[in-house]
Design an enzyme around this catalytic site. Structure first.
Site, mmCIF file in Angstrom:
data_model
loop_
_atom_site.group_PDB
_atom_site.id
_atom_site.type_symbol
_atom_site.label_atom_id
_atom_site.label_comp_id
_atom_site.label_asym_id
_atom_site.label_seq_id
_atom_site.Cartn_x
_atom_site.Cartn_y
_atom_site.Cartn_z
ATOM 1 N N ASN A 1 5.454 0.513 4.023
ATOM 2 C CA ASN A 1 6.178 -0.199 2.975
ATOM 3 C C ASN A 1 7.574 0.348 2.719
ATOM 4 O O ASN A 1 8.405 -0.331 2.136
ATOM 5 C CB ASN A 1 5.362 -0.180 1.674
ATOM 6 C CG ASN A 1 4.855 1.186 1.324
ATOM 7 O OD1 ASN A 1 4.080 1.786 2.066
ATOM 8 N ND2 ASN A 1 5.312 1.704 0.206
ATOM 9 N N SER B 1 -2.335 -8.232 -0.230
ATOM 10 C CA SER B 1 -2.017 -8.465 -1.639
ATOM 11 C C SER B 1 -1.099 -9.677 -1.775
ATOM 12 O O SER B 1 -0.068 -9.763 -1.117
ATOM 13 C CB SER B 1 -1.322 -7.222 -2.201
ATOM 14 O OG SER B 1 -0.851 -7.488 -3.501
ATOM 15 N N HIS C 1 1.002 -10.807 -4.031
ATOM 16 C CA HIS C 1 2.394 -10.775 -4.522
ATOM 17 C C HIS C 1 3.392 -10.240 -3.502
ATOM 18 O O HIS C 1 4.595 -10.256 -3.727
ATOM 19 C CB HIS C 1 2.497 -10.032 -5.862
ATOM 20 C CG HIS C 1 2.418 -8.531 -5.788
ATOM 21 N ND1 HIS C 1 3.538 -7.741 -5.790
ATOM 22 C CD2 HIS C 1 1.363 -7.689 -5.735
ATOM 23 C CE1 HIS C 1 3.172 -6.458 -5.754
ATOM 24 N NE2 HIS C 1 1.851 -6.416 -5.709
ATOM 25 N N CYS D 1 8.843 6.392 -7.674
ATOM 26 C CA CYS D 1 9.413 7.159 -8.784
ATOM 27 C C CYS D 1 10.891 6.870 -8.936
ATOM 28 O O CYS D 1 11.611 6.695 -7.972
ATOM 29 C CB CYS D 1 9.182 8.653 -8.592
ATOM 30 S SG CYS D 1 9.378 9.224 -6.914
HETATM 31 C C1 LIG Z 1 2.258 -2.995 -2.605
HETATM 32 C C2 LIG Z 1 1.383 -2.224 -1.703
HETATM 33 C C3 LIG Z 1 0.078 -1.865 -2.092
HETATM 34 C C4 LIG Z 1 -0.467 -2.152 -3.465
HETATM 35 O O1 LIG Z 1 -0.693 -3.515 -3.675
HETATM 36 P P1 LIG Z 1 -0.879 -4.045 -5.181
HETATM 37 O O2 LIG Z 1 -1.300 -5.467 -5.019
HETATM 38 O O3 LIG Z 1 0.460 -3.921 -5.841
HETATM 39 O O4 LIG Z 1 -1.924 -3.205 -5.825
HETATM 40 C C5 LIG Z 1 -0.705 -1.186 -1.177
HETATM 41 N N1 LIG Z 1 -0.252 -0.902 0.055
HETATM 42 C C6 LIG Z 1 0.985 -1.221 0.466
HETATM 43 C C7 LIG Z 1 1.422 -0.898 1.844
HETATM 44 C C8 LIG Z 1 1.845 -1.896 -0.396
HETATM 45 O O5 LIG Z 1 3.074 -2.194 0.011
#
Ligand SMILES: *Cc1c(COP(=O)(O)O)cnc(C)c1O
Length: 387
Positions: free
Chosen positions: A155, A203, A205, A329
């Site tokens: 990410n 996820s 979003h 952070c």
């Molecule tokens: C955003 C993210 C998560 C967490 O997902 P949420 O739906 O916000 O809890 C986990 N792993 C990675 C790689 C992400 O980018």
């Protein structure tokens, strides 16, 4: 972000805007089709149909069976369910988990929780390009290893991991393989069966669906326990009345993302390369963090020598540009990104890093504006530092 002068959103790895299709599809499920899908009267059945249709759409996007999709509250819960659920169900077989040191906190902190509860965890280091060497994963396997968890794409850097190779290794050793595909889902082809993936997190979003909804793919026959106890929803793996509007919105967004994946990938990659080339041409002392060849199309992470990422983030914010320092952070007193530190072995470089994550909604003009704003800000921050 209506009434501000100009806002350029370049933080799509943090979250994305809900797409119109998902927004529309969700509407009836708030005030019309609100019955509990577990009830057997007609209204409940209609809600249940919405849920089933959504499950089919998600399953098809992975060439999976409907039964293999477990809806959760998001990526974090899906990661928790995979790690906790599998280590729990396999406790008689062994108590060893393998992961990497660049995983999302949803995996790393769950691994630490498991360590406090008697699970041994090996955190495999990645190379200087941010990729894990599959041979290092193989070397970490012990007799009692039950699960390997390696993210599909990171990410912070967008770097894509060699998950097919890791899947093969896991299968050959009879170890289960989980991948956090939260960043990758909807951005690249994913076929768990072909890639020997047993569990996969996503996820909504992160692919223009609503926040607070996600899913875990669990290959049929995979031993897994539940940690949210109660009703028998989600095949007994996740108790709780389902978030039907969210799930319907997620499935709609998934369909749009997968249908437009190739075209958006090409476009986002063009934007990212334009940003990269534009910055490199005008600024010295810029380094790419991660592997620039094998990355998600819209993500690039750069370090600017002599510049605090945090100061640069504020300077760009004043010019209406939303970017991220990669880590969650925000205070410069906090430790810098664990990912960039792990990759470069250089905390200072980690502090100098900024992640740009572009989407199909960004334009060439946006990118040119970012390049100008970035170069001006970096030059300014370097100048005042010298004084
Ligand atoms: C955003 C993210 C998560 C967490 O997902 P949420 O739906 O916000 O809890 C986990 N792993 C990675 C790689 C992400 O980018």
């Amino acid at each position: 972000m209506g009434n501000m002068k100009r806002t350029i959103y370049a933080d799509n790895a943090a979250t994305t805007k809900l797409c119109d299709e998902a927004y529309e599809a969700m509407q009836p499920y708030f005030k019309e089709i609100y019955a509990n899908p577990s009830q057997s009267y007609a209204a409940g059945t209609i809600a249940k149909r919405g849920l089933n249709d959504a499950r089919r759409v998600i399953a098809e996007s992975l060439s999976a069976y409907d039964r293999e999709i477990i809806f959760t509250s998001g990526g974090s819960e899906a990661d928790n369910l995979a790690l906790i659920g599998v280590t729990d169900a396999c406790r008689d077989k062994g108590r060893h988990l393998i992961t990497t040191d660049i995983e999302h906190k949803a995996v790393l902190e769950t691994a630490k929780y498991l360590e406090r509860n008697g699970v041994r965890v090996t955190y495999v280091h990645v190379g200087p390009d941010g990729r894990v060497n599959p041979e290092d994963i193989e070397r970490a396997i012990c007799d009692d290893t039950v699960l390997i968890s390696v993210m599909t794409a990171n990410n912070e850097t967008g770097t894509i991991q060699p998950i097919e190779e890791i899947g093969k290794i896991a299968k050959a050793h009879g170890v289960l393989f989980h991948t956090d595909a939260v960043q990758a889902y909807g951005k690249m082809e994913l076929n768990p069966d072909k890639m020997n993936i047993d569990l996969l997190s996503a996820s909504a979003h992160k692919f223009n669906g609503p926040r607070g909804t996600g899913f875990l793919y669990v290959k049929r026959g995979t031993p897994i326990g539940s940690f949210i106890h109660g009703g028998s929803q989600e095949y007994g793996l996740r108790a709780g009345t389902e978030n039907v509007p969210g799930i319907v919105g997620m499935a709609t967004a998934a369909k749009v993302s997968v249908d437009k994946m190739a075209e958006r990938a090409e476009y986002e990659d063009m934007l990212t390369k334009r940003l990269h080339d534009g910055v490199m041409k005008r600024l010295a002392g810029v380094n790419v963090n991660g592997n620039f060849e094998r990355r998600l199309p819209g993500v690039i992470n750069l370090s600017f020598a002599g510049v605090e990422g945090e100061s640069l983030l504020i300077a760009l914010d004043m010019k209406g540009i939303c970017v991220s320092t990669g880590s969650a952070c925000v205070m410069s007193t906090d430790s810098p990104s664990h990912v960039i530190t792990a990759i470069t072995g250089d905390e200072e470089r980690a502090r100098q890093s900024i992640r740009f994550s572009l989407s199909h909604e960004n334009t060439v003009e946006d990118v040119d504006y970012i390049i100008d704003a970035l170069c001006e800000s970096v030059e300014y921050l370097r100048r005042i530092r010298e004084q």
